[in-house]
Design a protein around this motif. Sequence first.
Motif, PDB file in Angstrom:
ATOM      1  N   LYS A 140       3.491  -6.292 -11.281  1.00  0.00           N
ATOM      2  CA  LYS A 140       4.213  -7.336 -12.007  1.00  0.00           C
ATOM      3  C   LYS A 140       4.874  -6.770 -13.261  1.00  0.00           C
ATOM      4  O   LYS A 140       6.023  -7.109 -13.578  1.00  0.00           O
ATOM      5  N   GLY A 141       4.166  -5.890 -13.967  1.00  0.00           N
ATOM      6  CA  GLY A 141       4.739  -5.279 -15.159  1.00  0.00           C
ATOM      7  C   GLY A 141       6.006  -4.509 -14.847  1.00  0.00           C
ATOM      8  O   GLY A 141       7.015  -4.618 -15.568  1.00  0.00           O
ATOM      9  N   HIS A 142       5.982  -3.731 -13.764  1.00  0.00           N
ATOM     10  CA  HIS A 142       7.192  -3.006 -13.350  1.00  0.00           C
ATOM     11  C   HIS A 142       8.297  -3.989 -12.973  1.00  0.00           C
ATOM     12  O   HIS A 142       9.469  -3.794 -13.321  1.00  0.00           O
ATOM     13  N   LEU A 143       7.931  -5.025 -12.241  1.00  0.00           N
ATOM     14  CA  LEU A 143       8.926  -5.991 -11.776  1.00  0.00           C
ATOM     15  C   LEU A 143       9.651  -6.645 -12.954  1.00  0.00           C
ATOM     16  O   LEU A 143      10.881  -6.799 -12.932  1.00  0.00           O
ATOM     17  N   LEU A 144       8.904  -6.997 -13.985  1.00  0.00           N
ATOM     18  CA  LEU A 144       9.510  -7.640 -15.153  1.00  0.00           C
ATOM     19  C   LEU A 144      10.495  -6.712 -15.860  1.00  0.00           C
ATOM     20  O   LEU A 144      11.461  -7.176 -16.483  1.00  0.00           O
ATOM     21  N   GLN A 145      10.266  -5.411 -15.750  1.00  0.00           N
ATOM     22  CA  GLN A 145      11.183  -4.451 -16.352  1.00  0.00           C
ATOM     23  C   GLN A 145      12.428  -4.223 -15.489  1.00  0.00           C
ATOM     24  O   GLN A 145      13.431  -3.694 -15.984  1.00  0.00           O
ATOM     25  N   ASN A 146      12.337  -4.623 -14.226  1.00  0.00           N
ATOM     26  CA  ASN A 146      13.405  -4.317 -13.275  1.00  0.00           C
ATOM     27  C   ASN A 146      14.139  -5.559 -12.762  1.00  0.00           C
ATOM     28  O   ASN A 146      14.775  -5.503 -11.711  1.00  0.00           O
ATOM     29  N   THR A 147      14.036  -6.656 -13.498  1.00  0.00           N
ATOM     30  CA  THR A 147      14.689  -7.884 -13.044  1.00  0.00           C
ATOM     31  C   THR A 147      15.399  -8.583 -14.192  1.00  0.00           C
ATOM     32  O   THR A 147      15.049  -8.392 -15.365  1.00  0.00           O
ATOM     33  N   SER A 148      16.380  -9.381 -13.825  1.00  0.00           N
ATOM     34  CA  SER A 148      17.069 -10.209 -14.823  1.00  0.00           C
ATOM     35  C   SER A 148      16.306 -11.504 -15.077  1.00  0.00           C
ATOM     36  O   SER A 148      16.630 -12.251 -16.004  1.00  0.00           O
ATOM     37  N   LEU A 149      15.296 -11.778 -14.261  1.00  0.00           N
ATOM     38  CA  LEU A 149      14.509 -12.999 -14.425  1.00  0.00           C
ATOM     39  C   LEU A 149      13.588 -12.897 -15.629  1.00  0.00           C
ATOM     40  O   LEU A 149      13.088 -11.809 -15.957  1.00  0.00           O
ATOM     41  N   THR A 150      13.320 -14.012 -16.277  1.00  0.00           N
ATOM     42  CA  THR A 150      12.328 -14.046 -17.341  1.00  0.00           C
ATOM     43  C   THR A 150      10.931 -14.090 -16.717  1.00  0.00           C
ATOM     44  O   THR A 150      10.777 -14.389 -15.516  1.00  0.00           O
ATOM     45  N   GLU A 151       9.902 -13.840 -17.508  1.00  0.00           N
ATOM     46  CA  GLU A 151       8.539 -13.911 -16.973  1.00  0.00           C
ATOM     47  C   GLU A 151       8.230 -15.325 -16.498  1.00  0.00           C
ATOM     48  O   GLU A 151       7.564 -15.509 -15.473  1.00  0.00           O
ATOM     49  N   GLU A 152       8.712 -16.320 -17.211  1.00  0.00           N
ATOM     50  CA  GLU A 152       8.492 -17.712 -16.801  1.00  0.00           C
ATOM     51  C   GLU A 152       9.129 -17.975 -15.439  1.00  0.00           C
ATOM     52  O   GLU A 152       8.527 -18.653 -14.586  1.00  0.00           O
ATOM     53  N   GLU A 153      10.319 -17.432 -15.231  1.00  0.00           N
ATOM     54  CA  GLU A 153      10.984 -17.618 -13.933  1.00  0.00           C
ATOM     55  C   GLU A 153      10.238 -16.885 -12.818  1.00  0.00           C
ATOM     56  O   GLU A 153      10.090 -17.413 -11.715  1.00  0.00           O
ATOM     57  N   VAL A 154       9.774 -15.676 -13.106  1.00  0.00           N
ATOM     58  CA  VAL A 154       8.998 -14.937 -12.117  1.00  0.00           C
ATOM     59  C   VAL A 154       7.743 -15.720 -11.751  1.00  0.00           C
ATOM     60  O   VAL A 154       7.381 -15.854 -10.571  1.00  0.00           O
ATOM     61  N   ASP A 155       7.068 -16.261 -12.762  1.00  0.00           N
ATOM     62  CA  ASP A 155       5.834 -17.006 -12.515  1.00  0.00           C
ATOM     63  C   ASP A 155       6.078 -18.290 -11.724  1.00  0.00           C
ATOM     64  O   ASP A 155       5.159 -18.796 -11.065  1.00  0.00           O
ATOM     65  N   SER A 156       7.294 -18.811 -11.777  1.00  0.00           N
ATOM     66  CA  SER A 156       7.618 -20.008 -10.991  1.00  0.00           C
ATOM     67  C   SER A 156       7.905 -19.666  -9.539  1.00  0.00           C
ATOM     68  O   SER A 156       7.915 -20.553  -8.670  1.00  0.00           O
TER      69      SER A 156
ATOM     70  N   SER B   9       0.889  -1.174   0.000  1.00  0.00           N
ATOM     71  CA  SER B   9       0.000   0.000   0.000  1.00  0.00           C
ATOM     72  C   SER B   9       0.921   1.216   0.000  1.00  0.00           C
ATOM     73  O   SER B   9       1.142   1.855   1.020  1.00  0.00           O
ATOM     74  N   VAL B  10       1.473   1.492  -1.169  1.00  0.00           N
ATOM     75  CA  VAL B  10       2.508   2.511  -1.315  1.00  0.00           C
ATOM     76  C   VAL B  10       2.104   3.648  -2.252  1.00  0.00           C
ATOM     77  O   VAL B  10       2.897   4.557  -2.487  1.00  0.00           O
ATOM     78  N   ARG B  11       0.875   3.588  -2.807  1.00  0.00           N
ATOM     79  CA  ARG B  11       0.384   4.439  -3.892  1.00  0.00           C
ATOM     80  C   ARG B  11       0.946   3.925  -5.203  1.00  0.00           C
ATOM     81  O   ARG B  11       2.104   3.527  -5.298  1.00  0.00           O
ATOM     82  N   VAL B  12       0.103   3.938  -6.205  1.00  0.00           N
ATOM     83  CA  VAL B  12       0.425   3.272  -7.467  1.00  0.00           C
ATOM     84  C   VAL B  12       1.671   3.854  -8.130  1.00  0.00           C
ATOM     85  O   VAL B  12       2.431   3.130  -8.782  1.00  0.00           O
ATOM     86  N   GLU B  13       1.913   5.155  -7.948  1.00  0.00           N
ATOM     87  CA  GLU B  13       3.076   5.767  -8.575  1.00  0.00           C
ATOM     88  C   GLU B  13       4.388   5.287  -7.960  1.00  0.00           C
ATOM     89  O   GLU B  13       5.463   5.504  -8.539  1.00  0.00           O
ATOM     90  N   ASN B  14       4.313   4.630  -6.805  1.00  0.00           N
ATOM     91  CA  ASN B  14       5.526   4.113  -6.162  1.00  0.00           C
ATOM     92  C   ASN B  14       5.710   2.605  -6.366  1.00  0.00           C
ATOM     93  O   ASN B  14       6.640   2.015  -5.807  1.00  0.00           O
ATOM     94  N   LEU B  15       4.860   1.998  -7.172  1.00  0.00           N
ATOM     95  CA  LEU B  15       4.992   0.554  -7.416  1.00  0.00           C
ATOM     96  C   LEU B  15       6.261   0.225  -8.189  1.00  0.00           C
ATOM     97  O   LEU B  15       6.843  -0.852  -8.014  1.00  0.00           O
ATOM     98  N   ASP B  16       6.707   1.130  -9.046  1.00  0.00           N
ATOM     99  CA  ASP B  16       7.932   0.876  -9.807  1.00  0.00           C
ATOM    100  C   ASP B  16       9.128   0.726  -8.877  1.00  0.00           C
ATOM    101  O   ASP B  16       9.875  -0.263  -8.947  1.00  0.00           O
ATOM    102  N   SER B  17       9.309   1.686  -7.973  1.00  0.00           N
ATOM    103  CA  SER B  17      10.454   1.607  -7.050  1.00  0.00           C
ATOM    104  C   SER B  17      10.305   0.419  -6.100  1.00  0.00           C
ATOM    105  O   SER B  17      11.303  -0.241  -5.761  1.00  0.00           O
TER     106      SER B  17
END
Length: 385
Positions: free
Chosen positions: A134-150, A91-99
């Motif tokens: 999740k969209g922000h996380l995928l842009q900020n990680t070295s993991l693939t989406e498949e790895e994140v989903d696992s 609960s950080v406000r949507v504009e802070n989800l990226d960070s």
Amino acid sequence: MKIAIQFGAGAIGRGLLGKIIHDSGYKLIFVDVFDKIVDQINEDGYVGLELMDHENKAIKLENVSALCSSKDEDLEKIYEAITKADIITTSVRVENLDSTSKIIAKGLEKKDPSTPKVDIMAFENAFRASDILKGHLLQNTSLTEEEVDSLATFPNTVTDRIVQNKTVDGRSVVEISDDFEAVIEQTKLKDSTSKPIKDAEYTQNIDEELERKLFLVNGVHAATSYFGYYKGYTMMDEAFGDEEILSDVKKLMEESSKVLIKKYGFDKVELDKFKESKLNRFLKTASHDEVARVARDPQRKLGKTDRLVSPAISAYDNNLEYDYLAKAIAYAFKYDNKEDEKALEIQDYIKENGIEKAIEHFAEIKKDERSGLFEKIVEEYEKID
């Protein structure tokens, strides 16, 4: 003991999520960027709440701790906690989800793939906020989406509770109401038969729950703030107390209700009860809230999928009424609070390009696609002195 991490130790973080997560038997770790509240939680060993519907009876959430995301020495502890967490909420406000996603990503990168998945849920006032996270996380990680989903799931949520920060004996305390909503998209949980937070509601169709709350709670609140700002009010109870504003807001609610009934088949009687309860709650608690806080960031509130534009578009597309939704959108475009950076960006854009271009740019309502709605917003805007 199960571990839960709550990003955000503000009023909602402590007063809604902290309360229901604590009551579900988790060892609860708050993460916040502000060291003052982190230090208080760790020094006290509990979170203090007051029940506003019970003569402000004081209660304590114990077995809690906190970490500060702005301190390097705490970041490694946060990453380690993420690798072991059963649930993570925000609960950080949507504009802070990226960070926030950058921190969660670091923790997931360290997580053992053989361990159970973690349910990650963003409790923000935005449509499908967990998907946004999740969209922000995928842009900020070295993991693939498949790895994140696992490693993790991202159920969407609906959240609502009246909360109020206050200071008691020099300590930050949150007043909370009895009435609250915490709805979770059950089909996306790691175990779709589970109920990890005991006092939450679980749904198979999160969109209808999201839009009911977005249109009839957040949309009504925002519209009232923009109407109120124009009349010079500083507190929300002044705005709700204005007969003209209240009349317009009730008509807006009726327009949005017709959209929800058409789109999801809501029962009109039940929806009317929902509207009445939410409006009564606003009238009861509005004295606690500032117009500027509710009106904050009109760019987000004028988004195509957000609280005012989305029901207006649906109303137009389904040949339903949209006059008061269009009026609220127009007043949002007029919101020029000099202390609101996002509002001033809209005003600068209008000065340079005109209101018609602004409607197409910010609300994504195109003149050649939805001419009636577009022209009604322009008409309402030009009526404002």
